[in-house]
Design a protein around this motif. Structure first.
Motif, short mmCIF file in Angstrom:
data_model
loop_
_atom_site.label_atom_id
_atom_site.label_comp_id
_atom_site.label_asym_id
_atom_site.label_seq_id
_atom_site.Cartn_x
_atom_site.Cartn_y
_atom_site.Cartn_z
N LEU A 166 0.83 -1.21 0.00
CA LEU A 166 0.00 0.00 0.00
C LEU A 166 0.86 1.26 0.00
O LEU A 166 0.58 2.22 -0.73
N LEU A 167 1.91 1.27 0.82
CA LEU A 167 2.78 2.45 0.85
C LEU A 167 3.53 2.63 -0.46
O LEU A 167 3.71 3.76 -0.94
N ALA A 168 3.95 1.55 -1.09
CA ALA A 168 4.63 1.64 -2.38
C ALA A 168 3.68 2.17 -3.44
O ALA A 168 4.05 3.01 -4.29
N ALA A 169 2.43 1.72 -3.42
CA ALA A 169 1.44 2.21 -4.38
C ALA A 169 1.18 3.69 -4.15
O ALA A 169 1.06 4.48 -5.11
N ALA A 170 1.09 4.11 -2.90
CA ALA A 170 0.87 5.54 -2.60
C ALA A 170 2.05 6.37 -3.09
O ALA A 170 1.87 7.46 -3.66
N ALA A 171 3.25 5.86 -2.89
CA ALA A 171 4.44 6.59 -3.36
C ALA A 171 4.44 6.69 -4.88
O ALA A 171 4.76 7.75 -5.44
N TRP A 172 4.08 5.63 -5.55
CA TRP A 172 4.05 5.65 -7.01
C TRP A 172 3.01 6.66 -7.51
O TRP A 172 3.26 7.42 -8.43
N LEU A 173 1.84 6.69 -6.85
CA LEU A 173 0.80 7.64 -7.26
C LEU A 173 1.24 9.08 -7.01
O LEU A 173 0.96 9.98 -7.81
N LEU A 174 1.93 9.32 -5.90
CA LEU A 174 2.39 10.68 -5.61
C LEU A 174 3.46 11.14 -6.61
O LEU A 174 3.52 12.31 -6.96
N ARG A 175 4.27 10.25 -7.07
CA ARG A 175 5.31 10.62 -8.05
C ARG A 175 4.70 10.93 -9.41
O ARG A 175 5.24 11.74 -10.16
N ARG A 176 3.59 10.32 -9.73
CA ARG A 176 2.97 10.55 -11.02
C ARG A 176 2.17 11.84 -11.05
O ARG A 176 1.87 12.38 -12.11
N ARG A 177 1.80 12.33 -9.87
CA ARG A 177 1.02 13.56 -9.78
C ARG A 177 1.89 14.75 -10.19
O ARG A 177 3.04 14.83 -9.81
N PRO A 178 1.32 15.69 -10.94
CA PRO A 178 2.12 16.86 -11.31
C PRO A 178 2.45 17.72 -10.08
O PRO A 178 1.70 17.77 -9.12
N ALA A 179 3.58 18.33 -10.11
CA ALA A 179 4.02 19.18 -9.00
C ALA A 179 3.14 20.42 -8.89
O ALA A 179 2.59 20.90 -9.86
N HIS A 180 2.99 20.96 -7.69
CA HIS A 180 2.19 22.16 -7.46
C HIS A 180 2.87 23.33 -8.18
O HIS A 180 4.07 23.50 -8.11
N GLY A 181 2.09 24.09 -8.78
CA GLY A 181 2.63 25.31 -9.41
C GLY A 181 3.13 25.05 -10.84
O GLY A 181 3.65 25.93 -11.47
N ALA A 182 3.00 23.82 -11.31
CA ALA A 182 3.44 23.55 -12.68
C ALA A 182 2.39 24.09 -13.64
O ALA A 182 1.21 24.14 -13.34
N ALA A 183 2.83 24.52 -14.79
CA ALA A 183 1.90 25.10 -15.79
C ALA A 183 0.99 24.02 -16.33
O ALA A 183 1.40 22.89 -16.54
N ALA A 184 -0.23 24.40 -16.59
CA ALA A 184 -1.21 23.47 -17.10
C ALA A 184 -1.09 23.27 -18.57
O ALA A 184 -0.78 23.91 -19.41
#
Length: 184
Positions: A166-184
């Motif tokens: 579960l923690l590895a899946a959460a880490a993988w999902l967080l890495r795929r999420r775009p960073a805050h403040g990145a241009a759309a």
């Protein structure tokens, strides 16, 4: 949250889950000791009179007797002890301070149920007879294991593995999420 933090947390949780069971050996577990099965106790009896107390413990063909004075609990070393167990007669020989031993025949060594007891004691000029019953229960044959592992210990590795996944899946999902403040 960054990936290193999640990976470190997952590793720490896995270590916390697996190491106690991997390192704890017999006698070092902090769990309460399991109760010994009732069948583990050796057959024993106790007889009393106004003057003496006699305790017998059967282990295989050997019957160990402990004789002491009723008034002060002092061991009696100079006794002659004749026993009648059921319909059989036995003589106990001294075997240490207040301790005597008798060799039992096959039938008495394996007997179960209620056996009438009579102990005739001669201590110096004193003679005494102690009467009683010896209740011997049959072994239960259920295969109880006094060293059985608690049920939750069997599930611990599976739970720890699920947590790491579960923690590895959460880490993988967080890495795929775009960073805050990145241009759309």
């Amino acid at each position: 949250m960054n990936f290193r933090f999640l990976a470190g947390t997952a590793l720490a949780l896995a270590a916390a889950a697996f190491l106690p069971t991997a390192l704890a050996d017999e006698g070092h577990s902090h769990d309460a000791a399991p109760a010994a099965p009732a069948a583990a106790a050796l057959p024993r009896f106790a007889l009393e009179s106004g003057a003496f107390e006699l305790v017998g413990v059967r282990q295989g063909h050997e019957l160990t007797l402990y004789l002491d004075r009723h008034a002060d609990n002092q061991p009696v070393n100079d006794a002659r002890i004749a026993l009648r167990i059921g319909e059989k007669d036995f003589v106990a020989e001294p075997h240490g301070e207040g301790t005597y031993e008798a060799e039992l025949d096959e039938a008495t060594a394996e007997a179960t149920g209620e056996l009438p007891l009579l102990a005739r004691l001669s201590v110096g000029d004193t003679r005494d007879e102690l009467h009683g019953e010896w209740h011997i229960e049959a072994a239960d044959g259920h295969g109880h294991d006094a060293d059985a592992t608690p049920a939750w210990r069997h599930l611990l590795p599976w739970g720890a593995t699920a947590l790491v996944v579960l923690l590895a899946a959460a880490a993988w999902l967080l890495r795929r999420r775009p960073a805050h403040g990145a241009a759309a």
